[in-house]
Scaffold this active site. Structure first.
Site, PDB file in Angstrom:
ATOM      1  N   ASP A 165       2.188   1.994   3.259  1.00  0.00           N
ATOM      2  CA  ASP A 165       3.145   1.013   3.764  1.00  0.00           C
ATOM      3  C   ASP A 165       4.572   1.462   3.493  1.00  0.00           C
ATOM      4  OD1 ASP A 165       0.985  -0.566   4.374  1.00  0.00           O
ATOM      5  OD2 ASP A 165       1.202  -1.862   2.635  1.00  0.00           O
ATOM      6  N   HIS A 215       0.866  -1.170   0.000  1.00  0.00           N
ATOM      7  CA  HIS A 215       0.000   0.000   0.000  1.00  0.00           C
ATOM      8  C   HIS A 215       0.913   1.233   0.000  1.00  0.00           C
ATOM      9  CE1 HIS A 215      -2.684  -3.046   1.700  1.00  0.00           C
ATOM     10  NE2 HIS A 215      -3.714  -2.244   1.492  1.00  0.00           N
TER      11      HIS A 215
END
Length: 603
Positions: free
Chosen positions: A270, A267
């Site tokens: 992330d 993501h």
């Protein structure tokens, strides 16, 4: 001794810096250092008061609220949720101390942060704006206060809890230690009105500030709705968010090397921290994509898919594409555009959209038609942009029935297919199926795989299992060989996953705190999936299971029944033929137990 008697207080502070000579007051729910105060006097416009040993008879004590006239405008943030998390029930701390040694007491307030309702597990509350900042008020000579938070460097991080004051280095200036869910911080008083966060260099972080990470290596910190983080990784103590992001990437690719993994996923949040503005967030993303590109050059691990986190930040509390605010729609579209660019740049095989909050809490404030139209438009924009930039990978939608919303529009595979058909996207978009999401929808993983395969939209798999005893998304590593064997069987029956693959977006458990636990989790998960695939391949090659299923439907191979199914007979013709033959069908065994034994004998 009055608190305004600065000369005596300074002498005591020099002799007993830790006790602060009763010069400073700190109050905090997470700090046990509190000091008794006889009186607090703001300003020195009159001589220091004399000590009164006994109140005059008949004159009661009297307090006057001077909040407005004093200039103190602090309002504490205590997010209220229907879940009633422990954090929101606890007040934050405050400290009275003379940070600039001018003889006047200043005030430092600890503040909370926004909590999503409900808060996604593993999420650390972040101070998203000025309303969440801790506040430092400097007392002026006239007894009023001015907000000096920004220039002091004391905005803070996480959900603030308590504060302690002490001159830890005996330089004559009082320093602050602020505790918070999301990371404790030690602030050194520079003596010029500003403070420096020296948590990392001093090793005083305690429970670390945690940034969301990719795979369980960096994402899991052990926190849950009932307890603080239990897992601490080196990059979690970094005060420089971009440096922490690079440290996470280094650790992740080292894990990929040790485990010999062919793919990774991410993501955007992330791999990079969110910025204060949209432009800063975009800059951070592209900066880290350059760093990841260099990591990939020396690694054989490639990108399976990328995606955007459009659910964690408070701006997405009412959805991204389905948000009532068109600016959130535009913000989301911009974020997706740049995440697609990065995914293409890093050679990603797929781009995933997971509508974490594309749903509703109540129909009382929701227009279903409008929100579905918005969601359809966003997905159409994504498909159009894919072709515009020449991205050859698949666009994947990840179904989930609930959590964090009460009802999500991408409930399951069948629902997604109906949605795709409505907007003419059934040949452009496939599904990324997660085992635990299937469980939450009341299905088995193999059901969702078989359904997607038969509808022609099977794309990729998230091998995250749930706990059947619990009703939420636990994101655990796979351990059920029987279920996974059936899942792999249907993948093989479908001809494979094409450009898709299998990934773990799972987390180690809260009590698994050692780095070694990460290795056991990934190794066990990979081995279990590989074993399930080999068993499923053997069952497929033997063909016995398929033969029994074909035998069950053999009657449909007769010409008249083929014609009935192909639409060559109208309803009245079917009825006439059945009446003429006076058919009397009898129940036939489905042989379920025999087939279950067939599977078990291979395990």
């Amino acid at each position: 001794m009055s608190l305004t008697d600065s000369s005596q207080a300074r002498k005591l502070r020099t002799r007993f810096p830790i006790l602060l000579a009763a010069r400073s007051v700190c109050i905090g729910s997470a700090v046990s250092l509190c000091f008794p105060i006889a009186s607090v006097v703001f300003g020195q416009t009159s001589p220091p008061p004399q000590v009164v040993t006994q109140d005059p008879p008949g004159i009661p004590g009297k307090f006057v609220d001077i909040s407005q006239s004093s200039g103190v405008r602090f309002q504490g943030v205590a997010s209220h949720t229907s879940t009633k998390y422990l954090l929101e029930t606890m007040g934050s701390g405050v400290a009275f101390f003379d940070y600039d040694n001018d003889g006047l007491l200043d005030i430092f307030f600890v503040n909370g942060a926004h909590l999503d309702n409900p808060t996604t597990k593993g999420t650390i509350p972040q101070k998203s704006g000025p309303q969440d900042w801790n506040r430092l008020y400097h007392q002026k000579k006239d007894g009023t206060f001015e907000d000096v938070t920004e220039r002091s460097g004391l905005k803070g991080v996480g959900y603030g809890m308590g504060v302690a004051v002490g001159d830890f280095d005996n330089d004559g200036f009082e320093d602050l230690y602020v505790t918070a869910y999301g990371g404790n911080r030690l602030y050194h008083n520079n003596g010029n009105g500003s403070f420096t966060d020296i948590t990392e260099s001093s090793g005083t972080g305690g429970i670390a500030d945690v940034l969301e990470g990719f795979v369980s290596l960096v994402q899991m910190n052990g926190s849950d709705p009932f307890g603080a983080p239990t897992i601490n990784r080196p990059w979690m103590n970094r005060t420089d968010a971009m440096q922490a992001a690079q440290d996470k990437a280094d650790a992740a690719f080292d894990l990929f090397r040790v485990l010999d993994l062919p793919f990774y996923t991410f993501h955007d949040r992330d791999i990079t921290p969110d910025g204060e503005t949209l432009r800063e967030s975009i800059t951070n993303l592209h900066t880290m994509s350059d760093y990841l590109a260099k990591k990939v050059e020396s690694s054989k691990t490639r990108l399976l898919w990328g995606t955007a986190n459009l659910f964690s930040h408070p701006r997405f509390m009412s959805g991204a594409a389905t948000n009532p605010d068109p600016e959130v729609f535009a913000y989301s579209a911009t974020t997706i555009k740049h995440c697609m660019d990065v995914t293409k740049k890093l050679g990603g095989e797929n781009y995933v959209l997971w509508g974490g909050r594309e749903g509703y809490e109540t129909l009382l404030n929701t227009s279903l038609k409008r929100e579905l139209e918005q969601m359809g438009r966003m997905l159409t924009l994504v498909v159009e942009y894919k072709h515009k930039i020449g991205f050859s990978g698949q666009i994947l939608l990840e179904p989930k029935p609930k959590e964090p919303t009460v009802h999500q529009y991408d409930f399951d595979t069948a629902t997604v297919f109906g949605f795709l058909k409505r907007f003419g996207l059934e040949n452009e978009v496939k599904v990324n199926l997660e085992a635990n999401h299937a469980l939450l929808a009341g299905h088995t993983f193999e059901h969702e795989i078989a359904m997607a395969a038969d509808l022609g939209i099977l794309g990729s798999l998230d091998i995250n299992r749930g706990d059947p005893l619990l009703g939420w998304d636990t994101d655990q590593f796979p351990t059920d060989l029987y279920s996974m064997t059936l899942a792999m069987y249907h993948v093989i029956q479908a001809g494979g996953l094409g450009r898709g693959g299998m990934n773990f977006e799972a987390k180690v458990r809260r009590q698994s705190t050692e780095p070694e636990d990460l290795l056991h989790a990934h190794i066990g998960g990979v081995d279990m999936c590989a074993r399930a695939f080999l068993i499923a391949a053997k069952i497929h090659e033997e063909g016995r299971l398929a033969d029994i299923v074909d035998e069950r439907y053999a009657g449909w191979n007769l010409p008249e029944n083929k014609a009935m199914l192909a639409g060559k007979e109208p309803l009245e013709a079917i009825a006439a033929r059945s009446e003429e033959r006076n058919i009397n069908p009898q129940p036939r065994s489905g042989r379920q137990e025999q087939l279950e034994n067939l599977i078990n004998r291979h395990l």
